[in-house]
Design a protein around this motif. Structure first.
Motif, PDB file in Angstrom:
ATOM      1  N   GLU A 182       0.776  -1.384   0.051  1.00 23.08           N
ATOM      2  CA  GLU A 182       0.015  -0.012  -0.145  1.00 23.08           C
ATOM      3  C   GLU A 182       0.917   1.015   0.164  1.00 23.08           C
ATOM      4  OE1 GLU A 182      -0.051  -2.200   2.434  1.00 23.08           O
ATOM      5  OE2 GLU A 182      -1.708  -3.248   2.504  1.00 23.08           O
ATOM      6  N   SER A 183       0.151   2.464  -0.340  1.00 21.44           N
ATOM      7  CA  SER A 183       0.801   3.843  -0.578  1.00 21.44           C
ATOM      8  C   SER A 183       1.401   4.153   0.814  1.00 21.44           C
ATOM      9  CB  SER A 183      -0.231   4.801  -0.822  1.00 21.44           C
ATOM     10  OG  SER A 183      -1.328   4.625   0.110  1.00 21.44           O
ATOM     11  N   THR A 184       2.503   4.970   0.896  1.00 17.57           N
ATOM     12  CA  THR A 184       2.886   5.883   1.819  1.00 17.57           C
ATOM     13  C   THR A 184       1.719   6.640   2.459  1.00 17.57           C
ATOM     14  OG1 THR A 184       5.140   5.724   0.967  1.00 17.57           O
ATOM     15  CG2 THR A 184       4.730   7.290   2.563  1.00 17.57           C
ATOM     16  N   ILE A 185       1.502   6.742   3.816  1.00 15.51           N
ATOM     17  CA  ILE A 185       0.741   7.752   4.025  1.00 15.51           C
ATOM     18  C   ILE A 185       1.310   9.250   4.912  1.00 15.51           C
ATOM     19  CG2 ILE A 185      -1.311   8.161   5.666  1.00 15.51           C
ATOM     20  CD1 ILE A 185      -2.372   5.361   5.124  1.00 15.51           C
ATOM     21  N   ILE A 186       1.219  10.409   4.253  1.00 18.33           N
ATOM     22  CA  ILE A 186       1.571  11.457   5.092  1.00 18.33           C
ATOM     23  C   ILE A 186       0.500  12.283   5.477  1.00 18.33           C
ATOM     24  CG2 ILE A 186       1.892  12.786   2.995  1.00 18.33           C
ATOM     25  CD1 ILE A 186       4.645  13.823   4.537  1.00 18.33           C
ATOM     26  N   ASP A 187       0.708  12.699   7.018  1.00 13.19           N
ATOM     27  CA  ASP A 187      -0.560  13.747   7.402  1.00 13.19           C
ATOM     28  C   ASP A 187      -0.112  15.012   7.411  1.00 13.19           C
ATOM     29  OD1 ASP A 187      -2.181  14.715   9.148  1.00 13.19           O
ATOM     30  OD2 ASP A 187      -1.922  13.631  10.987  1.00 13.19           O
ATOM     31  N   LEU A 188      -0.830  15.780   6.755  1.00 12.95           N
ATOM     32  CA  LEU A 188      -0.312  17.316   6.751  1.00 12.95           C
ATOM     33  C   LEU A 188      -1.156  18.125   7.471  1.00 12.95           C
ATOM     34  CD1 LEU A 188       0.521  17.504   2.832  1.00 12.95           C
ATOM     35  CD2 LEU A 188       1.934  17.235   4.635  1.00 12.95           C
ATOM     36  N   THR A 189      -1.954  17.493   8.352  1.00 10.16           N
ATOM     37  CA  THR A 189      -2.864  18.270   9.223  1.00 10.16           C
ATOM     38  C   THR A 189      -2.040  18.776  10.662  1.00 10.16           C
ATOM     39  OG1 THR A 189      -3.699  16.465  10.545  1.00 10.16           O
ATOM     40  CG2 THR A 189      -4.821  17.306   8.517  1.00 10.16           C
ATOM     41  N   SER A 190      -0.826  18.096  10.857  1.00 10.24           N
ATOM     42  CA  SER A 190      -0.175  18.409  12.024  1.00 10.24           C
ATOM     43  C   SER A 190       0.987  19.553  11.474  1.00 10.24           C
ATOM     44  CB  SER A 190       0.706  17.159  12.533  1.00 10.24           C
ATOM     45  OG  SER A 190       1.090  16.485  11.447  1.00 10.24           O
ATOM     46  N   VAL A 192       4.164  19.503  12.049  1.00  6.41           N
ATOM     47  CA  VAL A 192       5.147  18.963  11.380  1.00  6.41           C
ATOM     48  C   VAL A 192       4.556  17.823  10.572  1.00  6.41           C
ATOM     49  CG1 VAL A 192       7.364  17.893  11.180  1.00  6.41           C
ATOM     50  CG2 VAL A 192       6.695  19.421  13.175  1.00  6.41           C
ATOM     51  N   PRO A 193       4.847  17.711   9.043  1.00  5.59           N
ATOM     52  CA  PRO A 193       4.283  16.807   8.342  1.00  5.59           C
ATOM     53  C   PRO A 193       4.905  15.235   8.944  1.00  5.59           C
ATOM     54  CG  PRO A 193       5.160  18.439   6.998  1.00  5.59           C
ATOM     55  CD  PRO A 193       5.600  18.711   8.306  1.00  5.59           C
ATOM     56  N   THR A 194       3.832  14.339   8.909  1.00  3.24           N
ATOM     57  CA  THR A 194       4.106  13.136   9.657  1.00  3.24           C
ATOM     58  C   THR A 194       3.762  11.818   8.965  1.00  3.24           C
ATOM     59  OG1 THR A 194       3.686  14.219  11.700  1.00  3.24           O
ATOM     60  CG2 THR A 194       3.812  11.812  12.142  1.00  3.24           C
ATOM     61  N   ILE A 195       4.869  10.876   8.967  1.00  4.06           N
ATOM     62  CA  ILE A 195       4.535   9.821   7.985  1.00  4.06           C
ATOM     63  C   ILE A 195       3.774   8.702   8.698  1.00  4.06           C
ATOM     64  CG2 ILE A 195       5.432   7.667   6.768  1.00  4.06           C
ATOM     65  CD1 ILE A 195       7.659   9.525   5.879  1.00  4.06           C
ATOM     66  N   MET A 203      10.787   8.793   3.937  1.00  6.88           N
ATOM     67  CA  MET A 203      10.879  10.060   4.407  1.00  6.88           C
ATOM     68  C   MET A 203      11.543  11.188   3.891  1.00  6.88           C
ATOM     69  SD  MET A 203      11.392  10.848   8.373  1.00  6.88           S
ATOM     70  CE  MET A 203      13.393  10.866   8.721  1.00  6.88           C
ATOM     71  N   LEU A 204      12.944  10.624   3.176  1.00  2.92           N
ATOM     72  CA  LEU A 204      13.730  11.646   2.639  1.00  2.92           C
ATOM     73  C   LEU A 204      13.267  12.111   1.397  1.00  2.92           C
ATOM     74  CD1 LEU A 204      17.349   9.747   3.035  1.00  2.92           C
ATOM     75  CD2 LEU A 204      16.250  11.980   4.402  1.00  2.92           C
ATOM     76  N   SER A 205      12.692  11.390   0.540  1.00  2.00           N
ATOM     77  CA  SER A 205      12.213  11.868  -0.628  1.00  2.00           C
ATOM     78  C   SER A 205      11.015  13.002  -0.301  1.00  2.00           C
ATOM     79  CB  SER A 205      11.751  10.739  -1.690  1.00  2.00           C
ATOM     80  OG  SER A 205      11.191   9.890  -1.063  1.00  2.00           O
ATOM     81  N   LEU A 206      10.179  12.656   0.862  1.00  2.00           N
ATOM     82  CA  LEU A 206       9.021  13.631   0.918  1.00  2.00           C
ATOM     83  C   LEU A 206       9.719  14.989   1.589  1.00  2.00           C
ATOM     84  CD1 LEU A 206       6.666  11.059   2.556  1.00  2.00           C
ATOM     85  CD2 LEU A 206       6.529  12.067   0.327  1.00  2.00           C
ATOM     86  N   VAL A 217       6.199   8.350  12.353  1.00  2.00           N
ATOM     87  CA  VAL A 217       5.774   7.400  13.168  1.00  2.00           C
ATOM     88  C   VAL A 217       5.179   6.222  12.861  1.00  2.00           C
ATOM     89  CG1 VAL A 217       5.223   9.501  14.574  1.00  2.00           C
ATOM     90  CG2 VAL A 217       3.477   8.218  13.207  1.00  2.00           C
ATOM     91  N   SER A 218       5.678   5.711  11.673  1.00  2.00           N
ATOM     92  CA  SER A 218       5.168   4.525  10.945  1.00  2.00           C
ATOM     93  C   SER A 218       5.658   3.431  11.640  1.00  2.00           C
ATOM     94  CB  SER A 218       5.201   4.375   9.605  1.00  2.00           C
ATOM     95  OG  SER A 218       6.539   4.329   9.239  1.00  2.00           O
TER      96      SER A 218
END
Ligand code: TXA
Ligand code: MG
Length: 346
Positions: A182-190, A192-195, A203-206, A217-218
């Protein structure tokens, strides 16, 4: 219920087939469809009753939100509120593709779709059949992985048929998925953007594209309040017992062989390079340890094969050090339900 199968070509899907499937979505039905990661179980994300059908078909806990699939970036603005500048940066680089972005939702998306949350996970899949289905159904499509809750995610239409034949209205079949997890999930509502879930993009590419720090935090077991509610459930699990063997690769085969008994139907999941160490035993080879992509792509079909072959006990080698090792390990750790064997050479 008769489950219609819409077989299409991956590179050039037949639009008549897609239109028929899209009509089912518009009427509030369920259609499984391929994405580049895994097959999804789709319904109109704006229709609360359709979203509920997904939960009941999967046996999915109702607090576990669904990912909403879109076909144009404009649709992000239609279903969210707040600033989209970070989302735009990620979208320009990674969409269509295996990245899911969490934003604040607006009223266009009902809480039934988001498991009661006021945020929504969004992704634009990199698969022609999926993009056409979304466009033709003239809505946005909520879709979790198309497996019964807890089972390994489906990487071909046969896996979906195993779990849902006679239960859902249709399945679009364009063959095997390209990526397989499955896809990488990133939360942009916090702040600091959080995987929240690792995947194809790390993480590095994001971080590089966003131009700011990203937290990952995955894979952390946050039992009470995980940020991605789905991560607290056992997942991807075969029916038999799976034991993940961690340690130096060179020490692993000996440790596994010393544990194998004759009372249970036992197997080993390994890589091409180690296959020879298990002569005479039932072995599943995920691929060469030099090709993480291959290992990732064969993971779920192998976990399903264990059930098909009625394996009662399976030892799985650790793949942490191959390419995509973090994403692979996160899945294996959930699949084994905390059942680890740690090997040391002393
Ligand atoms: O590659 C994929 O992402 C596949 C394909 C079909 O697109 N979909 C997928 O969906 O893996 P699913 O439902 O199996 O996993 C979605 C994960 C769950 O862990 C869920 O809790 C989390 O995403 N999630 C969804 N919406 C969320 C939200 N608003 N906040 C936090 N986590 C969310
Ligand atoms: Mg899933």
């Amino acid at each position: 219920m008769l489950t219609e199968i819409f077989k299409v070509n991956k590179d050039n899907p037949d639009i008549n087939m897609i239109t028929r499937a899209a009509r089912i979505i518009s009427k509030g039905g369920l259609v499984a469809f391929p994405t580049e990661t895994v097959y999804g179980l789709g319904a109109d994300a704006k229709d609360p009753l359709a979203a509920q059908k997904i939960y009941s078909a999967k046996g999915r806990p109702s607090d576990n939100p669904l990912i909403v699939h879109i076909s144009t970036f404009k649709q992000v603005g239609e279903i969210t509120k707040g600033d989209l500048s970070r989302a735009k940066k990620l979208s320009d680089r990674f969409w269509p593709g295996p990245l899911t972005i969490i934003l604040k939702k607006n009223d266009a998306i009902p809480k039934e779709t988001t498991g009661g949350l006021d945020t929504v996970a969004i992704r634009m899949p990199d698969e022609k059949a999926a993009l056409l289905l979304i466009a033709e159904s003239k809505t946005v499509i909520a879709a979790p992985s198309a497996n019964i809750s807890g089972r390994p995610s489906p990487t071909c239409a046969n896996h979906v048929i195993e779990d849902f034949e006679g239960v859902i209205d249709g399945i679009i079949d364009d063959g095997h998925t390209r990526i397989g997890i499955e896809s990488t999930i990133i939360d942009l509502t916090s702040k600091v953007p959080t995987i929240l879930r690792s995947g194809y993009y790390d993480m590095l590419s994001l971080q590089e594209v966003l131009g700011e720090d990203v937290i990952d935090v995955s894979g952390k077991v946050v039992k009470d309040a995980p940020r991605a509610p789905g991560m607290k459930y056992r997942h991807y699990a075969p029916k038999g017992q799976l034991i993940l063997v961690k340690g130096e690769r060179k020490d692993i085969p000996k440790a596994i062989l010393s544990k194998i008994n004759n009372y249970q139907k036992t197997a080993i999941i390994t890589c091409k390079e180690n296959e020879k160490d298990y002569l005479g035993h039932k072995v599943y080879v995920l691929g060469s340890e030099k090709r993480g992509e291959e290992i990732m792509n064969n993971l779920y079909s192998t976990l399903r094969k264990l059930d098909e072959d009625r394996i009662e006990l399976c030892y799985c080698e650790d793949f942490e050090n191959v390419e995509y090792g973090k994403a692979i390990t996160e899945r294996l750790e959930k699949a084994c339900g905390g059942n680890f064997l740690r090997v040391s050479d002393d």
